[in-house]
Design a protein around this motif. Structure first.
Motif, mmCIF file in Angstrom:
data_model
loop_
_atom_site.group_PDB
_atom_site.id
_atom_site.type_symbol
_atom_site.label_atom_id
_atom_site.label_comp_id
_atom_site.label_asym_id
_atom_site.label_seq_id
_atom_site.Cartn_x
_atom_site.Cartn_y
_atom_site.Cartn_z
ATOM 1 N N THR A 7 -6.392 91.755 -31.504
ATOM 2 C CA THR A 7 -5.113 91.283 -30.971
ATOM 3 C C THR A 7 -4.890 91.916 -29.608
ATOM 4 N N VAL A 8 -4.604 91.076 -28.639
ATOM 5 C CA VAL A 8 -4.426 91.527 -27.263
ATOM 6 C C VAL A 8 -3.076 91.036 -26.753
ATOM 7 N N LYS A 9 -2.352 91.895 -26.074
ATOM 8 C CA LYS A 9 -1.111 91.519 -25.415
ATOM 9 C C LYS A 9 -1.298 91.662 -23.908
ATOM 10 N N VAL A 10 -0.752 90.701 -23.167
ATOM 11 C CA VAL A 10 -0.901 90.688 -21.713
ATOM 12 C C VAL A 10 0.475 90.567 -21.069
ATOM 13 N N GLY A 11 0.749 91.417 -20.115
ATOM 14 C CA GLY A 11 1.976 91.334 -19.333
ATOM 15 C C GLY A 11 1.660 90.969 -17.895
ATOM 16 N N LEU A 12 2.443 90.070 -17.324
ATOM 17 C CA LEU A 12 2.223 89.609 -15.956
ATOM 18 C C LEU A 12 3.457 89.874 -15.107
ATOM 19 N N SER A 13 3.229 90.131 -13.834
ATOM 20 C CA SER A 13 4.315 90.295 -12.872
ATOM 21 C C SER A 13 3.802 89.977 -11.483
ATOM 22 N N GLY A 14 4.618 89.309 -10.686
ATOM 23 C CA GLY A 14 4.274 89.090 -9.288
ATOM 24 C C GLY A 14 4.744 90.217 -8.398
ATOM 25 N N VAL A 15 5.321 91.265 -9.008
ATOM 26 C CA VAL A 15 5.899 92.360 -8.231
ATOM 27 C C VAL A 15 5.013 93.593 -8.272
ATOM 28 N N ASP A 89 8.623 85.553 1.821
ATOM 29 C CA ASP A 89 8.562 86.453 2.958
ATOM 30 C C ASP A 89 7.804 87.732 2.623
ATOM 31 N N LYS A 90 7.201 87.776 1.417
ATOM 32 C CA LYS A 90 6.392 88.888 0.911
ATOM 33 C C LYS A 90 7.220 90.136 0.601
ATOM 34 N N GLN A 91 8.536 89.981 0.618
ATOM 35 C CA GLN A 91 9.421 91.076 0.270
ATOM 36 C C GLN A 91 9.836 90.951 -1.198
ATOM 37 N N ILE A 92 10.285 92.067 -1.785
ATOM 38 C CA ILE A 92 10.750 92.058 -3.165
ATOM 39 C C ILE A 92 12.252 91.786 -3.179
ATOM 40 N N HIS A 93 12.654 90.762 -3.899
ATOM 41 C CA HIS A 93 14.051 90.367 -4.032
ATOM 42 C C HIS A 93 14.446 90.436 -5.502
ATOM 43 N N LEU A 133 16.535 76.867 -2.661
ATOM 44 C CA LEU A 133 17.435 77.352 -1.622
ATOM 45 C C LEU A 133 17.114 78.786 -1.220
ATOM 46 N N GLU A 134 16.693 79.604 -2.181
ATOM 47 C CA GLU A 134 16.297 80.962 -1.839
ATOM 48 C C GLU A 134 15.004 80.961 -1.025
ATOM 49 N N ILE A 135 14.095 80.044 -1.345
ATOM 50 C CA ILE A 135 12.882 79.911 -0.531
ATOM 51 C C ILE A 135 13.263 79.542 0.899
ATOM 52 N N TYR A 136 14.231 78.649 1.036
ATOM 53 C CA TYR A 136 14.698 78.288 2.386
ATOM 54 C C TYR A 136 15.227 79.513 3.118
ATOM 55 N N LYS A 137 15.988 80.350 2.443
ATOM 56 C CA LYS A 137 16.506 81.568 3.073
ATOM 57 C C LYS A 137 15.369 82.495 3.496
ATOM 58 N N GLU A 138 14.303 82.518 2.720
ATOM 59 C CA GLU A 138 13.200 83.441 2.984
ATOM 60 C C GLU A 138 12.309 82.996 4.123
ATOM 61 N N ARG A 139 12.157 81.676 4.315
ATOM 62 C CA ARG A 139 11.221 81.256 5.363
ATOM 63 C C ARG A 139 11.670 80.060 6.187
ATOM 64 N N GLY A 140 12.932 79.600 5.974
ATOM 65 C CA GLY A 140 13.486 78.572 6.840
ATOM 66 C C GLY A 140 13.089 77.149 6.526
ATOM 67 N N GLU A 141 12.500 76.930 5.364
ATOM 68 C CA GLU A 141 12.064 75.581 4.989
ATOM 69 C C GLU A 141 12.044 75.467 3.470
ATOM 70 N N LEU A 142 12.410 74.306 2.961
ATOM 71 C CA LEU A 142 12.316 74.060 1.530
ATOM 72 C C LEU A 142 10.848 73.972 1.105
ATOM 73 N N GLY A 149 4.756 82.160 -5.165
ATOM 74 C CA GLY A 149 5.419 82.772 -4.024
ATOM 75 C C GLY A 149 4.773 82.469 -2.691
ATOM 76 N N ASN A 150 3.976 81.409 -2.624
ATOM 77 C CA ASN A 150 3.317 81.008 -1.381
ATOM 78 C C ASN A 150 3.457 79.505 -1.189
ATOM 79 N N GLU A 151 3.552 79.088 0.067
ATOM 80 C CA GLU A 151 3.565 77.657 0.376
ATOM 81 C C GLU A 151 2.141 77.205 0.684
ATOM 82 N N THR A 152 1.661 76.212 -0.045
ATOM 83 C CA THR A 152 0.289 75.749 0.144
ATOM 84 C C THR A 152 0.184 74.576 1.113
#
Length: 302
Positions: A7-15, A89-93, A133-142, A149-152
């Motif tokens: 049995t394996v448990k996995v935790g993920l975070s982008g932070v 914006d690569k910052q932690i919010h 809307l928060e993405i727009y605040k972070e980089r000026g575009e929807l 956390g990246n625009e492709t």
């Protein structure tokens, strides 16, 4: 031993690692696999019961509920249990009053998936709009096609716009309407070169950009959504500007062939084959993109 169970448990975070540990503690506190399986089964039963159908054919039922299951696999929650997330914006919010999501393949989903989920999952849809809307605040575009956390930018259009407008018209309105309109307009006006040329010419010129027909038609549809949203919230100046832009599809209409065609140096390039899939269209041909204006301007097509 091939008969052993691990049995394996996995935790993920982008932070960070600590965020992954906290997520694991909050979401997988015990080691009882059967309990997890039973809880997941209950959750999926409740989710799939939101859109029941009257059908007895096992094959139809399997296809339908498999498709509905797929609707719930993405987008995924991106914020940690404490609300932290890594922004574009690569910052932690810290998400406040909503859950931050990721994986928005909007070119694929704006026509059908999002209207469906606005009906089935209005609270989740509101979180998605807050994410936009928060993405727009972070980089000026929807977002166009957001991933982890990246625009492709792997597809075309600015299809956050119809998702927001459609949700608003379905009664999902607990977000900043003025900010949403500002984000829509700024996303439509740039910064990409083809958006600027489209604003100047009323088309995306084929001699300068690939997928020019698809981009023009999808920009025009998004513009119509901006116009309608602006009208709904009382901004008639923006409405007047974008309702005119929404007619740009007519600049590509060739009355001789009856199709939307690329414009190269002002004219329609020859030869033309409506069945041909080429660099003028996005994963499609002239037959498929013929119907794009019908999303909003059936009268204009008559």
């Amino acid at each position: 031993d091939p008969t052993s169970e691990i049995t394996v448990k996995v935790g993920l975070s982008g932070v960070d690692e600590e965020g992954a540990k906290r997520n694991l503690t909050a979401e997988a506190a015990h080691w009882d696999f059967d309990r997890y399986r039973d809880e997941v089964k209950r959750q999926w039963t409740n989710a799939l019961a939101k859109a029941p159908i009257e059908e007895t054919d096992p094959e139809v039922l399997a296809n339908y509920y498999t498709a509905l299951y797929h609707c719930y696999t993405v987008p995924n929650i991106w914020s940690d249990v404490d609300g932290r997330y890594r922004g574009e914006d690569k910052q932690i919010h810290t998400a406040q009053g909503y859950r931050r999501y990721t994986v928005f393949s909007l070119w694929d989903t704006f026509r059908a998936y999002h209207p469906l989920m606005s009906e089935l999952e209005p609270e989740r849809t509101r979180d998605w709009i807050m994410t936009f809307l928060e993405i727009y605040k972070e980089r000026g575009e929807l977002p166009v096609w957001e991933l982890a956390g990246n625009e492709t930018y792997c597809m075309i259009g600015y299809h956050s716009v119809p998702v927001i407008y459609d949700a608003y018209m379905r009664g999902i309105r607990d977000f900043d309407h003025g900010l949403a309109l500002k984000a829509m307009v700024n996303s439509a006006r740039g910064p990409q070169d083809e958006k600027k040329r489209y604003a100047e010419l009323g088309i995306v010129p084929a001699q300068e950009f690939s997928e020019s027909v698809s981009k023009t038609l999808e920009f025009a549809y998004d513009d119509w959504c901006i116009a309608q949203f602006a009208k709904e919230i009382g901004n008639y100046e923006i409405y007047e500007e974008f309702i005119v832009r929404a007619q740009s599809w007519k600049h590509l209409f060739d009355p001789t062939s009856g199709f939307m065609r690329p414009r190269r140096n002002g004219g329609f390039p020859e030869p033309f084959d409506a069945y041909q899939v080429d660099f003028n269209y996005t994963e499609a041909n002239a037959w498929q993109y013929f119907w794009t204006p019908a999303q909003y301007d059936i009268e204009g097509m008559q």
